[in-house]
Design an enzyme around this catalytic site. Sequence first.
Site, short mmCIF file in Angstrom:
data_model
loop_
_atom_site.label_atom_id
_atom_site.label_comp_id
_atom_site.label_asym_id
_atom_site.label_seq_id
_atom_site.Cartn_x
_atom_site.Cartn_y
_atom_site.Cartn_z
N CYS A 26 -8.26 -1.90 7.85
CA CYS A 26 -6.94 -1.76 7.35
C CYS A 26 -6.57 -0.37 6.96
O CYS A 26 -5.15 -0.18 7.56
CB CYS A 26 -6.93 -2.88 5.90
SG CYS A 26 -6.87 -4.44 6.41
N ARG A 61 -18.38 -0.81 4.84
CA ARG A 61 -19.28 -1.56 3.91
C ARG A 61 -19.95 -2.57 4.97
O ARG A 61 -21.12 -2.74 4.69
CB ARG A 61 -18.57 -2.25 2.94
CG ARG A 61 -19.61 -3.13 1.80
CD ARG A 61 -18.62 -3.90 0.77
NE ARG A 61 -17.70 -4.77 1.47
CZ ARG A 61 -18.00 -5.95 1.72
NH1 ARG A 61 -19.37 -6.19 1.60
NH2 ARG A 61 -17.23 -6.88 2.40
N GLU A 95 0.81 -1.19 -0.06
CA GLU A 95 -0.02 0.18 0.04
C GLU A 95 1.02 1.22 -0.13
O GLU A 95 1.84 1.38 0.78
CB GLU A 95 -0.93 -0.01 1.25
CG GLU A 95 -1.87 -1.37 1.22
CD GLU A 95 -2.97 -1.10 0.07
OE1 GLU A 95 -3.14 -0.03 -0.41
OE2 GLU A 95 -3.57 -2.22 -0.13
N HIS A 115 -1.30 -5.78 2.11
CA HIS A 115 -2.55 -6.45 1.90
C HIS A 115 -2.08 -7.84 1.07
O HIS A 115 -1.24 -7.87 0.29
CB HIS A 115 -3.59 -5.82 0.94
CG HIS A 115 -4.42 -5.17 1.62
ND1 HIS A 115 -4.73 -3.68 1.56
CD2 HIS A 115 -5.49 -5.80 2.64
CE1 HIS A 115 -5.71 -3.44 2.49
NE2 HIS A 115 -6.27 -4.63 3.12
N1 PCA Z 1 -8.85 -6.71 5.93
C1 PCA Z 1 -9.67 -5.74 6.45
C2 PCA Z 1 -9.66 -5.49 7.58
C3 PCA Z 1 -8.91 -6.58 8.26
C4 PCA Z 1 -8.24 -7.38 7.20
O1 PCA Z 1 -7.73 -8.21 7.25
C5 PCA Z 1 -9.45 -4.50 5.30
O2 PCA Z 1 -9.04 -4.74 4.03
O3 PCA Z 1 -9.79 -3.32 5.62
#
Ligand code: PCA
Length: 214
Positions: free
Chosen positions: A141, A88, A78, A166
């Site tokens: 996140c 959501r 990111e 991610h």
């Molecule tokens: N993914 C979510 C929140 C926790 C996770 O592992 C996100 O992308 O916001």
Amino acid sequence: MKVLITGFDPFGGEKINPAWEAVKKLPEKIDDIEVIKVQVPTVFKKSANELFAAIDRVNPDVVICVGQAGGRFDISIERVGINIEDGRIPDNEGYQPIDTKIFEDGENAYFSTLPIKAIVEELKKENIPASVSNTAGTYVCNHLMYSLLYYLDKKGLKNVRGGFIHVPFIPEQVIDKKNMPYMELSRITAGLETAIKAVGKYKVDKVITGGKEC
Ligand code: PCA
């Protein structure tokens, strides 16, 4: 060098979270880098408060937060956390903010201070699909990434680098989902190990392409 790395607990009806599964499997030591792993809850404010406490306790040189991005096929590094939360679905404690600021006194956005392009390059060298992502979403996140960079900024921890990665679903999560991308857990773990090594190797990011059109 000390790296604090976090992974979330499961959310959204999933039984596991590949982020924590992969973080958990990392060795305690990668070359001369000490790796400290912490699980955080998929809960807006609590995740950030637990991260702040871990930073105070561990005194890390680098902080990497890891989350699940179901639907993405690669490991995405990111670039930016934004000062907004827009759920959501509710978090694991039933809280569902809509269009609220994370911190009233924070910037609109903070950029990752990890060498994001270098990490992508190193991952690709290992044949692990990876890219720079320009949005961490508006859920927990993004909340954690933004809060991390806000905290480092407000506390004047200029020498501490931080950012967010991610990861895709793992195979057991997609058995009943149609056309859903996934990555083997062992590959995700190897990817995180490579990312940590890249952070150790590159104090400054590489100037290489990695942008995207719309
Ligand atoms: N993914 C979510 C929140 C926790 C996770 O592992 C996100 O992308 O916001």
